[in-house]
Write an enzyme that holds these catalytic residues in place. Sequence first.
Site, PDB file in Angstrom:
ATOM      1  N   TYR A 117       2.113 -10.883 -30.219  1.00 37.03           N
ATOM      2  CA  TYR A 117       2.333  -9.671 -31.009  1.00 37.03           C
ATOM      3  C   TYR A 117       3.805  -9.287 -30.951  1.00 37.03           C
ATOM      4  CZ  TYR A 117       1.033  -6.021 -33.988  1.00 37.03           C
ATOM      5  OH  TYR A 117       0.980  -5.237 -35.106  1.00 37.03           O
ATOM      6  N   ARG A 170       4.668  -2.908 -45.600  1.00 36.81           N
ATOM      7  CA  ARG A 170       5.604  -2.375 -44.593  1.00 36.81           C
ATOM      8  C   ARG A 170       5.263  -3.018 -43.260  1.00 36.81           C
ATOM      9  NH1 ARG A 170       4.733   1.313 -40.523  1.00 36.81           N
ATOM     10  NH2 ARG A 170       4.595  -0.767 -39.731  1.00 36.81           N
ATOM     11  N   LYS A 188      -3.150  -8.436 -34.277  1.00 39.40           N
ATOM     12  CA  LYS A 188      -3.813  -7.221 -33.783  1.00 39.40           C
ATOM     13  C   LYS A 188      -5.226  -7.540 -33.308  1.00 39.40           C
ATOM     14  CE  LYS A 188      -1.237  -3.526 -34.313  1.00 39.40           C
ATOM     15  NZ  LYS A 188      -0.961  -2.119 -34.522  1.00 39.40           N
ATOM     16  N   GLU A 259      -3.562  -1.164 -41.687  1.00 44.29           N
ATOM     17  CA  GLU A 259      -2.417  -1.557 -40.867  1.00 44.29           C
ATOM     18  C   GLU A 259      -1.201  -1.897 -41.725  1.00 44.29           C
ATOM     19  OE1 GLU A 259      -2.690  -1.763 -37.431  1.00 44.29           O
ATOM     20  OE2 GLU A 259      -0.537  -2.106 -37.506  1.00 44.29           O
ATOM     21  N   ASP A 260      -0.063  -1.317 -41.394  1.00 46.05           N
ATOM     22  CA  ASP A 260       1.216  -1.650 -42.030  1.00 46.05           C
ATOM     23  C   ASP A 260       1.199  -1.530 -43.556  1.00 46.05           C
ATOM     24  OD1 ASP A 260       2.243  -1.887 -39.573  1.00 46.05           O
ATOM     25  OD2 ASP A 260       2.865  -3.965 -39.698  1.00 46.05           O
ATOM     26  N   ASP A 282      -3.843   2.656 -37.864  1.00 51.13           N
ATOM     27  CA  ASP A 282      -3.228   2.543 -36.538  1.00 51.13           C
ATOM     28  C   ASP A 282      -1.789   3.031 -36.532  1.00 51.13           C
ATOM     29  OD1 ASP A 282      -3.382   1.755 -33.786  1.00 51.13           O
ATOM     30  OD2 ASP A 282      -1.934   0.204 -34.330  1.00 51.13           O
ATOM     31  N   ASP A 283      -1.051   2.806 -37.629  1.00 50.48           N
ATOM     32  CA  ASP A 283       0.358   3.233 -37.654  1.00 50.48           C
ATOM     33  C   ASP A 283       0.456   4.745 -37.562  1.00 50.48           C
ATOM     34  OD1 ASP A 283       1.318   0.545 -38.278  1.00 50.48           O
ATOM     35  OD2 ASP A 283       0.235   0.890 -40.136  1.00 50.48           O
ATOM     36  N   ASN A 421      10.159  -1.088 -34.361  1.00 50.23           N
ATOM     37  CA  ASN A 421       9.941  -2.515 -34.082  1.00 50.23           C
ATOM     38  C   ASN A 421      10.540  -3.330 -35.209  1.00 50.23           C
ATOM     39  OD1 ASN A 421       8.260  -2.112 -31.773  1.00 50.23           O
ATOM     40  ND2 ASN A 421       6.611  -1.523 -33.146  1.00 50.23           N
TER      41      ASN A 421
HETATM   42  P1  NAD Z   1       7.848   4.406 -42.662  1.00 50.01           P
HETATM   43  O1  NAD Z   1       8.544   3.528 -43.626  1.00 50.01           O
HETATM   44  O2  NAD Z   1       6.602   5.084 -43.086  1.00 50.01           O
HETATM   45  O3  NAD Z   1       8.869   5.551 -42.194  1.00 50.01           O
HETATM   46  C1  NAD Z   1      10.226   5.378 -41.917  1.00 50.01           C
HETATM   47  C2  NAD Z   1      10.885   6.744 -42.002  1.00 50.01           C
HETATM   48  O4  NAD Z   1      12.207   6.645 -41.508  1.00 50.01           O
HETATM   49  C3  NAD Z   1      10.980   7.306 -43.411  1.00 50.01           C
HETATM   50  O5  NAD Z   1      10.682   8.673 -43.379  1.00 50.01           O
HETATM   51  C4  NAD Z   1      12.464   7.138 -43.768  1.00 50.01           C
HETATM   52  O6  NAD Z   1      12.937   8.118 -44.644  1.00 50.01           O
HETATM   53  C5  NAD Z   1      13.086   7.307 -42.396  1.00 50.01           C
HETATM   54  N1  NAD Z   1      14.412   6.725 -42.257  1.00 50.01           N
HETATM   55  C6  NAD Z   1      14.837   5.519 -42.680  1.00 50.01           C
HETATM   56  N2  NAD Z   1      16.139   5.345 -42.341  1.00 50.01           N
HETATM   57  C7  NAD Z   1      16.524   6.466 -41.697  1.00 50.01           C
HETATM   58  C8  NAD Z   1      17.726   6.887 -41.119  1.00 50.01           C
HETATM   59  N3  NAD Z   1      18.805   6.127 -41.124  1.00 50.01           N
HETATM   60  N4  NAD Z   1      17.775   8.105 -40.554  1.00 50.01           N
HETATM   61  C9  NAD Z   1      16.688   8.903 -40.554  1.00 50.01           C
HETATM   62  N5  NAD Z   1      15.494   8.543 -41.065  1.00 50.01           N
HETATM   63  C10 NAD Z   1      15.419   7.337 -41.647  1.00 50.01           C
HETATM   64  O7  NAD Z   1       7.581   3.558 -41.392  1.00 50.01           O
HETATM   65  P2  NAD Z   1       6.620   3.912 -40.154  1.00 50.01           P
HETATM   66  O8  NAD Z   1       5.260   3.349 -40.358  1.00 50.01           O
HETATM   67  O9  NAD Z   1       6.693   5.353 -39.866  1.00 50.01           O
HETATM   68  O10 NAD Z   1       7.295   3.039 -39.009  1.00 50.01           O
HETATM   69  C11 NAD Z   1       8.639   3.282 -38.632  1.00 50.01           C
HETATM   70  C12 NAD Z   1       8.986   2.395 -37.457  1.00 50.01           C
HETATM   71  O11 NAD Z   1       8.164   2.732 -36.352  1.00 50.01           O
HETATM   72  C13 NAD Z   1       8.783   0.894 -37.706  1.00 50.01           C
HETATM   73  O12 NAD Z   1       9.869   0.185 -37.183  1.00 50.01           O
HETATM   74  C14 NAD Z   1       7.558   0.555 -36.917  1.00 50.01           C
HETATM   75  O13 NAD Z   1       7.587  -0.757 -36.413  1.00 50.01           O
HETATM   76  C15 NAD Z   1       7.648   1.546 -35.783  1.00 50.01           C
HETATM   77  N6  NAD Z   1       6.343   1.822 -35.175  1.00 50.01           N
HETATM   78  C16 NAD Z   1       6.256   1.716 -33.831  1.00 50.01           C
HETATM   79  C17 NAD Z   1       5.061   1.934 -33.206  1.00 50.01           C
HETATM   80  C18 NAD Z   1       4.999   1.838 -31.703  1.00 50.01           C
HETATM   81  O14 NAD Z   1       5.951   1.542 -31.092  1.00 50.01           O
HETATM   82  N7  NAD Z   1       3.910   2.088 -31.074  1.00 50.01           N
HETATM   83  C19 NAD Z   1       3.951   2.224 -33.964  1.00 50.01           C
HETATM   84  C20 NAD Z   1       4.056   2.331 -35.356  1.00 50.01           C
HETATM   85  C21 NAD Z   1       5.272   2.140 -35.955  1.00 50.01           C
END
Ligand code: NAD
Length: 585
Positions: A117, A170, A188, A259-260, A282-283, A421
Site C-alpha cells: 500500500y 483522485r 486496500k 475510494e479515491d 474511506d477518504d 500521500n
Molecule cells: P482533494 O482533492 O479532495 O482535496 C485537496 C484540497 O487541497 C482541495 O481543497 C484543494 O483546494 C486544496 N489545495 C490544493 N493545493 C493547495 C495549496 N497549495 N494550498 C492550500 N490548499 C490546497 O483531496 P483529498 O481526498 O482531500 O486528499 C488530499 C490529500 O490527503 C491526498 O494527498 C491524500 O493522499 C491525502 N490523504 C491522506 C490520508 C491519510 O493519511 N490517512 C487519507 C486520505 C487522504
Amino acid sequence: MKKFFNRVAAKFRAQVDKWLPSNDQCEPRGYVLMDAEQTNKSTAFTREERDEKGLRGLLPHKISTQDEQRDRALENLRRKTSPIEKYIDLSNLQDRNERLFYYTALSNIEEVMPLIYTPTVGEACEKFSHIFRKPRGMYITPDDKGKVREMLDNWPHDDVRVIVITDGERILGLGDLGANGMGIPIGKLALYTVCGGIDPAQCMPVMFDIGTNNEKLRNDPLYLGYPQERVRGKAYDALMQEFVEAVQEKFPKAVIQFEDFKTENAFRLLNQYRDKVTCFNDDIQGTAAVALAGVLASGRITGQDFKDQRIMFLGAGSAATGIADLMVKELQEKGLSEEEARKRISLVDSKGLVTKGRAKIEDNKKPFAQDHAPASLLEAINDLKPTVLIGATGVANTFTKEVVEAMSAINDRPVIFALSNPTSHAECTAQQAYEWSKGKAIFASGSPFDAVEYNGQTFKAGQGNNAYIFPGLGLGVVLSESEKVTDNMFLAAAKALAAQVTDEDLKTGTLYPPLSKIRDVSAKIATAVIVQAGDDNVFGVPQPPNCEEYVKKHMYNPSYDAGTPAPESKPAAKPQPKPAPGTAP
Ligand code: NAD
C-alpha cells in the site's frame, strides 16, 4: 418480446446455477490446483495430498513448512532493490499462493505494508498498465450499461462482503490515473485481510472505469483502461446506480467502500447512498476517524482536552472536511453546540482562509467559513492561534519553515499532521517538522517517514494510516451485518484506536500503536463497531455475548493448517547491507 426471452433465459440460468456446484465448491487437481491461488500450497503439499490430488512428480521432493516458504519469499523479496520491484514480487506471490502471501505479510506487516500500500502503491498505480501481469477485480465501463448484474455472476466467489470501488479520478495525491487506479482497491482489500482478517474470498476490488481526462494516459499505447474522456452527469450516475443495485441483489451483505473519487463525486455519492445501502467513503470518513484518534492521543502529551482544541486545516477537500465534520461531532459530544464546535475549526484552501465573505463557497466548506477578513495560512495561524494544524492538500512543501515556526511560537507542543500521500506529496517531512519546531512538534504523516534524530533525541513520527481504521471498521460492519455505516461507528472506531496507544508509544512521539499490533487493534475496533451497531439499531445480527472473542475467532487465518494460530507480526527487519560489488546477492 426480447425482454420476455431475456426473463425466461435468466430464470433458466438461475435454475441451472442451482444444480451446478458453485465456483467455490469445485475441487481442482494437479497443475490446475497449483495454478489456483486460493488452494495452492506448492512445496508444502504433503505426500498424501500429492497422491490424492494428482501432484506426484509435479513438485520437488522436499515438503516445506509454511515458515520455510515464507522465509524463501522474504529472501526473494529482499533481493529486489526498488520498492516497485518488491511490489511486483509480492503481487506475483499473491497470484500464485494467496495463503502464503497473507502469511508472509502478516508476519512482517511493518516491512510489507508500505510495499503493498502507500507509499509504493502510488508508483504501482502510475505504472499499472506497464507492470500488469494478471487481472484481479472487476472492471465496469460505459459499454457494460445494462449488463452489470450479469457481470457480477462472473465473479468467482458467492459470498462477497467487502467491495472497494474507485473511478480513479483522485488517486492518492496523484490525480486522475483512470483505470490504473485499480491498484488502490486491490491494495486496500489486501489490507482488509492482513489488518482486519477479512477472508480474501469475501473481498471484491472494482474499477469504475468511465474513462480518464489524463491525456498522457489515453495516448499511451499500453494503457489498459477505457480510452475516452470521462463520462459525467446522468450517464455516470445511472451506471453507478446500476452497480449499487446489482450489488444489493447479488451480494446483499456486502459493504461498499468508495475510494479515491474526486471531492465532488465523493461527497455526492456518499450522500446519495449512505442512508440507503451499507457503504462509506474511506477518504472522508476513514481518514476522519484516524485523524481524530491521533488528535485525541496527542491530548495525552499536551494535556489539552479535545473540547479546548482549535483545529486548522490546509486543504479543504474530502479528507479535510471529512475530518472536520467528525471533529464537530466529537466536540458536540463534549458539550459544545454545533455552532461553537464549527467556530473551532477553520479551513485554508489554495485561495487562503475560507471566509464567509467569499463570492463562491463549495457546499462541503460552507459550514466552516469563518467570519474573518481574507488571510493567508500564516496570517490565519497568527490570528486564529490553532493548537492543531492538519495538511490534506496533496501538495508538498506547503508547511514551510515559517508555518512550523508560527505554530511553535503559539503552542508549547504544536500538533502538526502532514497527511498528504504519497511521501513526496507530504506538506512537510518529519525531519523538517522536528527541526523547524526545535523538537517541540507532535508530528504525524500520511505516508511513513524514518525515525529522526534531533538534538540527541530520536523522534518516531506516527503514520496516520487509514489502515488503522477501515479494516477493523469493515470487520465490525461485516460481522454485525449492519444495514448502514453510521457516523457514530467512526467515532467509536476513533476512540477505540486512541485507547490502543500506550504511554510508551507516546514517549517516542508517535500517536498510533505500532502496525505490528494491527490485528489486535482491528479486533478492538470491530468490537466497538458491533456494540455501536446495536446502539444505533442498524445491526442485522445481534451482538454476541463475548464480542471481542467472537471477532477474533472470525478473523481469517492464512495458515495452511487452520488449527495453527495466525502468525504474529515481527517488527520490521533492519535494512540489509548492500552486497559488495561483484558478489552474488
Ligand atoms: P482533494 O482533492 O479532495 O482535496 C485537496 C484540497 O487541497 C482541495 O481543497 C484543494 O483546494 C486544496 N489545495 C490544493 N493545493 C493547495 C495549496 N497549495 N494550498 C492550500 N490548499 C490546497 O483531496 P483529498 O481526498 O482531500 O486528499 C488530499 C490529500 O490527503 C491526498 O494527498 C491524500 O493522499 C491525502 N490523504 C491522506 C490520508 C491519510 O493519511 N490517512 C487519507 C486520505 C487522504
